[in-house]
Write a protein that holds these residues in place. Structure first.
Motif, short mmCIF file in Angstrom:
data_model
loop_
_atom_site.label_atom_id
_atom_site.label_comp_id
_atom_site.label_asym_id
_atom_site.label_seq_id
_atom_site.Cartn_x
_atom_site.Cartn_y
_atom_site.Cartn_z
N LYS A 52 0.83 -1.21 0.00
CA LYS A 52 0.00 0.00 0.00
C LYS A 52 0.86 1.26 0.00
CE LYS A 52 -4.23 -1.47 2.41
NZ LYS A 52 -5.05 -1.23 3.63
N ILE A 53 1.91 1.24 0.80
CA ILE A 53 2.78 2.41 0.88
C ILE A 53 3.51 2.63 -0.43
CG2 ILE A 53 4.83 3.35 2.03
CD1 ILE A 53 3.86 1.80 4.57
N LEU A 54 4.05 1.56 -1.00
CA LEU A 54 4.81 1.67 -2.24
C LEU A 54 3.93 2.07 -3.43
CD1 LEU A 54 7.01 -1.53 -1.79
CD2 LEU A 54 7.80 0.84 -1.65
N GLU A 55 2.63 1.79 -3.33
CA GLU A 55 1.72 2.13 -4.42
C GLU A 55 1.14 3.53 -4.32
OE1 GLU A 55 -1.09 -1.09 -4.37
OE2 GLU A 55 0.04 -2.26 -5.84
N ILE A 56 1.55 4.31 -3.33
CA ILE A 56 1.14 5.72 -3.29
C ILE A 56 1.60 6.37 -4.59
CG2 ILE A 56 1.57 7.95 -2.17
CD1 ILE A 56 1.91 6.42 0.48
N PRO A 57 0.69 7.01 -5.31
CA PRO A 57 1.06 7.61 -6.61
C PRO A 57 2.27 8.54 -6.48
CG PRO A 57 -1.31 7.63 -6.34
CD PRO A 57 -0.75 7.19 -5.02
#
Length: 482
Positions: A284-289
């Motif tokens: 989830k953190i890595l997928e922050i735009p």
């Protein structure tokens, strides 16, 4: 390898608030600061000379019938003790302030010198070449230092000098006992401080983008990720990132997860459901735009927060940041940052990450074991722990009056919300084996696969487990049983 002499000036501590000072005076006069039933201080002296003191039994138990038959009293003769830090962040400014200066101020005959190894020198090389009297360690080195065999059993010194172990916070003392599980009634470490987690945040970045600061109440990871999304962007060529978390190994601290099992050294990633939650949170953190930056850089840490000042929030250890931030301040570099409680999963609110145990030990080859233990006892006295607390480290002993003074003497914490350090109950740190240390790179590889390798959570988890078990198999041939 060189040994650098450290400055020996007296500490110039500010006065505590009257009510706190009064309480501490009562505590110290009662002997609680030393664990002794007399008024002599932790290492058997209230005057700094050490000449007339005699250790007694620990506070709350019967007084010793007689002082030890033979022991070397700290301060009787000129003495230089050497000190070596095996792991963790412990800059010279902290070594001087917390250890070298206060010991020399109380015992002018005693000097603590720090062993500063050459770059890339291993702990094993240092300990086989030099004989540091006092060894500073953390969970990232305990297991490997144990394997060198240099830790002295401290039980005889605890008994000889009437050191009261009941004063140490249970989560820290339990960890110390866990290290010697199956090794008989030995104790190899005395906890020095509780290294707790907080959420650091850069107020300038929040102000720049008009985003409200994190609250003074503990928030969920989902709440903080939503804030991070508003702060992750590139402006005028500067890439800002909303949240850095020390990745999978850091996130796992919120659930107290071990990488390997203690009996076989095999991976726990598939057997402990906490790891799936941790991998999902990492994703989830890595997928922050916009999270992954130029050149696919994704592994943000202290330098990006402290030096580049492009990280809006960073969840990390106190000791990893406070000392270095003070060193940076002394170099003339400051910025507008503050502290919030570290986030956790929604069903874990009220609990924070594991409190890492920083510890002091005696080298079994030291010719000054009695004096080294008395130095450790001085540092663990209420007087010594007050210095530690005022300068940004959470005390190892149970005494709310000391925690009320947290951060009051270190300039970099002035005006900061230091009360947020104590929001939530920290977990007891799990035993970190040499296997955990030896396979931890598999977690970094897994996070990289999630960040830039196009892996889904299940694939990354499966790959990490396979890599951990392969590494563990190799370690068994060199390390033996976990």
């Amino acid at each position: 390898m060189v040994i650098n002499k450290q400055r020996k000036g007296d500490m110039n501590m500010k006065s505590a608030k009257l009510s706190i000072a009064a309480l501490l005076a009562i505590v110290l006069l009662a002997g609680c600061g030393s664990g002794n039933t007399n008024k002599q201080g932790a290492a058997g002296s209230d005057s700094g000379s050490g000449a007339s003191a005699s250790p007694a039994a620990a506070s709350g138990s019967a007084a010793a019938s007689a002082e030890p038959a033979s022991y070397k009293k700290l301060g009787d003769e000129p003495l230089t003790l050497t000190f070596y830090s095996t792991s963790g962040t412990f800059p010279d400014v902290e070594f001087n302030t917390l250890i070298a200066d206060p010991i020399h101020a109380k015992y002018p005959n005693v000097t603590i010198e720090r062993i500063t190894p050459a770059a890339n020198t291993t702990n094993e090389e240092v300990l086989s070449t030099y004989t540091p009297d006092i060894i500073y360690s953390s969970s990232s080195s305990h297991a490997n230092i144990i394997r060198t065999g240099v830790y002295e059993d401290l039980r005889p010194y605890i008994e000889k000098f009437g050191f009261d172990t009941s004063r140490i916070k249970p989560i820290l003392w339990n960890y110390a006992q866990e290290l010697t599980k199956g090794k008989g009634d030995q104790i190899w470490i005395i906890p020095f401080n509780a290294n707790q987690h907080v959420l650091y945040y850069n107020k300038d970045i929040f102000d720049k983008f008009g985003v409200p600061y994190p609250t003074d109440e503990q928030q969920t990871w989902d709440d903080v990720i939503e804030i991070a999304k508003k702060l992750t962007r590139t402006v005028n060529g500067v890439h800002y990132v909303g949240l850095a978390v020390d990745n999978l190994s850091g996130l796992a601290k919120g659930l107290g997860l071990s990488i390997t099992d203690r009996t076989e050294g095999n991976s726990t990633l598939s057997s402990d459901p906490g790891w799936l939650r941790t991998f999902e949170l990492q994703k989830k953190i890595l997928e922050i735009p916009g999270y992954v930056g130029p050149d696919n850089f994704w592994n943000y840490g202290r330098d990006q927060f402290m030096k580049d000042q492009t990280i809006a929030m960073r969840a990390s250890w106190l000791a990893n940041m406070v000392g270095p931030l003070e060193e940076l301040r002394q170099q003339g570099v400051e910025f507008n940052w503050d502290i919030a409680p570290v986030p956790n999963f929604e069903d874990q609110l009220g609990v924070t990450r594991e409190a890492q145990v920083h510890s002091l030990s005696i080298n079994k080859n030291s010719p000054h074991k009695d004096e080294a233990f008395q130095v450790i006892a001085e540092i663990l006295s209420d007087e010594g722990q007050l210095i530690l607390s005022r300068n940004g480290r959470v005390p190892a002993v149970v005494n709310p009056a000391l925690e009320a003074e947290y951060g009051t003497e270190i300039p970099v914490l002035q005006g900061k919300k230091v009360q947020n350090v104590f929001v939530g109950e920290p977990l007891q740190e799990h035993y970190t084996s040499a296997y955990d240390l030896g396979v931890s790179s598999a977690l970094t590889d897994a996070a990289e696969g999630l960040a830039i390798g196009g892996l889904d959570v299940n694939t990354a988890l499966r790959n990490a487990e396979e890599a951990i078990n392969q590494k563990a198999e190799s370690l068994r041939s060199t390390l033996g049983a976990p």
